[in-house]
Motif scaffolding. Structure first.
Motif, short mmCIF file in Angstrom:
data_model
loop_
_atom_site.label_atom_id
_atom_site.label_comp_id
_atom_site.label_asym_id
_atom_site.label_seq_id
_atom_site.Cartn_x
_atom_site.Cartn_y
_atom_site.Cartn_z
N SER A 239 0.86 -1.18 0.00
CA SER A 239 0.00 0.00 0.00
C SER A 239 0.89 1.23 0.00
N GLN A 240 0.84 1.96 -1.08
CA GLN A 240 1.68 3.14 -1.20
C GLN A 240 0.83 4.40 -1.12
N SER A 241 1.22 5.31 -0.32
CA SER A 241 0.54 6.60 -0.24
C SER A 241 1.58 7.70 -0.29
N GLU A 242 1.36 8.59 -1.19
CA GLU A 242 2.32 9.69 -1.35
C GLU A 242 2.21 10.65 -0.18
N SER A 243 3.31 10.89 0.46
CA SER A 243 3.30 11.78 1.63
C SER A 243 2.98 13.20 1.19
N SER A 244 2.08 13.82 1.93
CA SER A 244 1.68 15.20 1.59
C SER A 244 1.99 16.16 2.72
N TRP A 245 2.93 15.80 3.57
CA TRP A 245 3.22 16.68 4.70
C TRP A 245 3.71 18.05 4.25
N ALA B 178 -13.08 14.85 -6.06
CA ALA B 178 -12.64 14.48 -4.72
C ALA B 178 -11.50 13.47 -4.74
N GLY B 179 -11.16 12.96 -5.93
CA GLY B 179 -10.05 12.03 -6.05
C GLY B 179 -10.44 10.57 -6.03
N GLU B 180 -11.75 10.28 -6.07
CA GLU B 180 -12.19 8.89 -6.06
C GLU B 180 -12.22 8.32 -7.48
N ASP C 101 -2.13 18.29 -12.41
CA ASP C 101 -1.29 17.66 -11.40
C ASP C 101 -2.06 16.62 -10.59
N ILE C 102 -3.00 15.93 -11.24
CA ILE C 102 -3.73 14.86 -10.56
C ILE C 102 -2.83 13.64 -10.50
N HIS C 103 -2.60 13.15 -9.31
CA HIS C 103 -1.71 12.02 -9.14
C HIS C 103 -2.22 11.16 -7.99
N PRO C 104 -1.88 9.86 -8.00
CA PRO C 104 -2.35 8.98 -6.93
C PRO C 104 -1.69 9.29 -5.59
N VAL C 105 -2.49 9.42 -4.55
CA VAL C 105 -1.97 9.63 -3.21
C VAL C 105 -2.10 8.36 -2.36
N ILE C 106 -3.01 7.48 -2.77
CA ILE C 106 -3.13 6.16 -2.15
C ILE C 106 -3.24 5.13 -3.28
N ARG C 107 -2.29 4.21 -3.32
CA ARG C 107 -2.28 3.23 -4.40
C ARG C 107 -2.18 1.83 -3.78
N ILE C 108 -3.23 1.07 -3.89
CA ILE C 108 -3.27 -0.30 -3.36
C ILE C 108 -2.82 -1.27 -4.44
N GLU C 109 -1.82 -2.07 -4.11
CA GLU C 109 -1.33 -3.03 -5.10
C GLU C 109 -2.21 -4.27 -5.11
N PRO C 110 -2.58 -4.76 -6.28
CA PRO C 110 -3.44 -5.95 -6.36
C PRO C 110 -2.77 -7.19 -5.75
N VAL C 111 -3.62 -8.08 -5.31
CA VAL C 111 -3.14 -9.38 -4.82
C VAL C 111 -2.85 -10.28 -6.03
N TYR C 112 -1.65 -10.81 -6.05
CA TYR C 112 -1.28 -11.69 -7.16
C TYR C 112 -2.05 -13.00 -7.01
N GLN D 148 -9.86 1.07 -4.86
CA GLN D 148 -9.39 1.62 -3.59
C GLN D 148 -8.37 2.74 -3.77
N TRP D 149 -7.97 2.99 -5.02
CA TRP D 149 -7.00 4.06 -5.25
C TRP D 149 -7.65 5.42 -4.97
N ARG D 150 -6.85 6.36 -4.51
CA ARG D 150 -7.30 7.72 -4.29
C ARG D 150 -6.30 8.68 -4.93
N TYR D 151 -6.85 9.67 -5.63
CA TYR D 151 -6.03 10.66 -6.31
C TYR D 151 -6.13 12.01 -5.60
N SER D 152 -5.23 12.91 -5.92
CA SER D 152 -5.25 14.25 -5.34
C SER D 152 -6.52 14.98 -5.79
N GLU D 153 -7.03 15.84 -4.94
CA GLU D 153 -8.25 16.59 -5.26
C GLU D 153 -7.98 17.59 -6.38
#
Length: 398
Positions: A79-85, A335-337, A302-313, A362-367
């Motif tokens: 599960s990768q989520s791009e840090s937005s701090w 909203a990024g859905e 600049d829409i980019h994935p902030v939460i990226r769930i990797e599929p189960v092989y 389950q992926w979420r993109y930047s608003e």
């Protein structure tokens, strides 16, 4: 938000730099009125930005014609989520500055309301605006955008009729030209871009040009002796005048010399059509620039994935040591859905489809303001090969 601020501050900084660096020449060739009018370029640029962002999306379609590729390794669920701090830090810092600027405006508004409550109404002056007097006021000023009033120092009634008419005419011209509204608009731009020092210089120059334009209007019909009287009034009221956010300031010691020198020269200026044409041309240019910025912003704001769930092989594919890929088309909401997922190609057929669709939901993109249509992604399913540093031993039977 941060991206928009950076885009607009570049365009506005360019215009501010031109107006500040060429100010003397503009004053000389265009005159005080037209130089002051050129500051309208700044809100025009911001307006063009809003038009570009809020016009129907059919006029500015946002398409994603490039496929994003991601690899999926067997046996790993990441599960990768791009840090937005950093974005949150920038937004928080901007909000603090903007809040301070807004609070300063609120404090002055409260002060002016209190001042007006204790002011004494002055009658008998040749003014179509209500006039008041207050001992804490040291220089004539115009206050009130909705209900404008002129507040005068106590010694104003002792002045000669000529001096009174000149000062009243100055403040009334501020009202006719809607300068209080322009001041509020200019302060709003300054509060939005408070982090840019160039905007503070531009705001100060804008307010000074406002007074120069009023002086030019009032003294246009005065003879030399009357101009000398007007200059003496500027000198008298410039010693204790305060620079206000919500009111005009007749006395301004910082540009006193510039205002007096202006009255000594007769500025004809160029035709008003010249400055109108320049303003319109630059305004249209800003609209085109904003369109280019929007269109060139990776085609997706600049829409980019902030939460990226990797599929189960799939276990069966792992056991069969089977590789493959899935290409999917989908939409991204503001909203990024992710929705409207469709598999447009896969290999082997239907082996990895279900796993890929489940993960992509389950992926979420930047608003963003408009989202994106028909985005493409390809998930490559690859069984991990042994590490290169592992010794391979071949065993054969004899």
């Amino acid at each position: 938000m941060i991206l928009w601020l950076l885009q607009q501050t570049l365009l506005l900084s360019l215009v501010c730099s031109i107006l500040l660096l060429s100010h003397s020449r503009l004053q000389k060739h265009l005159g005080a009125h037209k130089t002051y009018a050129l500051w309208m370029l700044l809100p025009l640029i911001l307006l063009s930005s809003l038009l570009v962002n809020y016009l129907p999306t059919q006029l500015f379609p946002i398409q994603s014609d490039q496929i994003a590729y991601y690899s999926v390794k067997a046996g790993k669920v990441i599960s990768q989520s791009e840090s937005s701090w950093y974005r949150q830090t920038l937004i928080s810092t901007w909000l603090i500055g903007f809040s301070c600027m807004t609070f300063a405006l609120f404090l002055q508004s409260a002060y002016l309301r209190t001042l007006l409550q204790t002011a004494i109404k002055v009658k008998g002056l040749a003014s179509y605006l209500p006039t008041y007097s207050h001992p804490k006021v040291h220089s004539p000023m115009l206050i009130g955008i909705i209900s404008p009033k002129i507040i005068l120092p106590p010694d104003f009634v002792s002045l000669s009729p000529l001096k009174q008419r000149a000062i009243i005419a100055h403040e009334q011209y501020h009202h006719k030209r809607l300068d209080l509204f322009c001041n509020l608009l200019a302060y709003g731009i300054l509060a939005t871009f408070w982090f840019n020092p160039l905007f503070w210089l531009a705001y100060k120059r804008f307010r000074n040009d406002q007074e120069l334009a009023c002086d030019a209007k009032v003294t246009a019909t005065l003879d030399t002796a009357e101009k000398i009287v007007y200059s003496k009034m500027l000198l008298a009221y410039s010693q204790q005048a305060n620079h206000g956010l919500l009111h005009t300031h007749y006395g301004n010691k910082h540009i006193l010399k510039e205002r007096i020198m202006q009255m000594k020269t007769h500025q004809k200026g160029q035709s008003g059509l010249a400055v109108i044409g320049l303003t319109v041309a630059l305004g249209l240019s800003s609209l085109l620039l904003n369109q280019q910025v929007l269109a060139g912003d990776d085609k997706n704001q600049d829409i980019h994935p902030v939460i990226r769930i990797e599929p189960v092989y799939p276990a069966a594919a792992v056991e069969a040591n089977q590789n493959g890929f899935v290409v999917m088309k989908f939409d991204i909401t503001p909203a990024g859905e992710v929705n409207n997922i469709k598999v447009i190609k896969s290999s082997p057929t239907a082996v990895f489809d279900a796993s890929a669709i489940k993960a992509l939901k389950q992926w979420r993109y930047s608003e963003s303001k408009t989202g994106a249509k028909d985005s493409l992604v390809q998930l490559d399913f690859v069984v991990e090969a042994p590490a290169s540093d592992i010794e391979k031993i071949q065993v054969s039977s004899k």
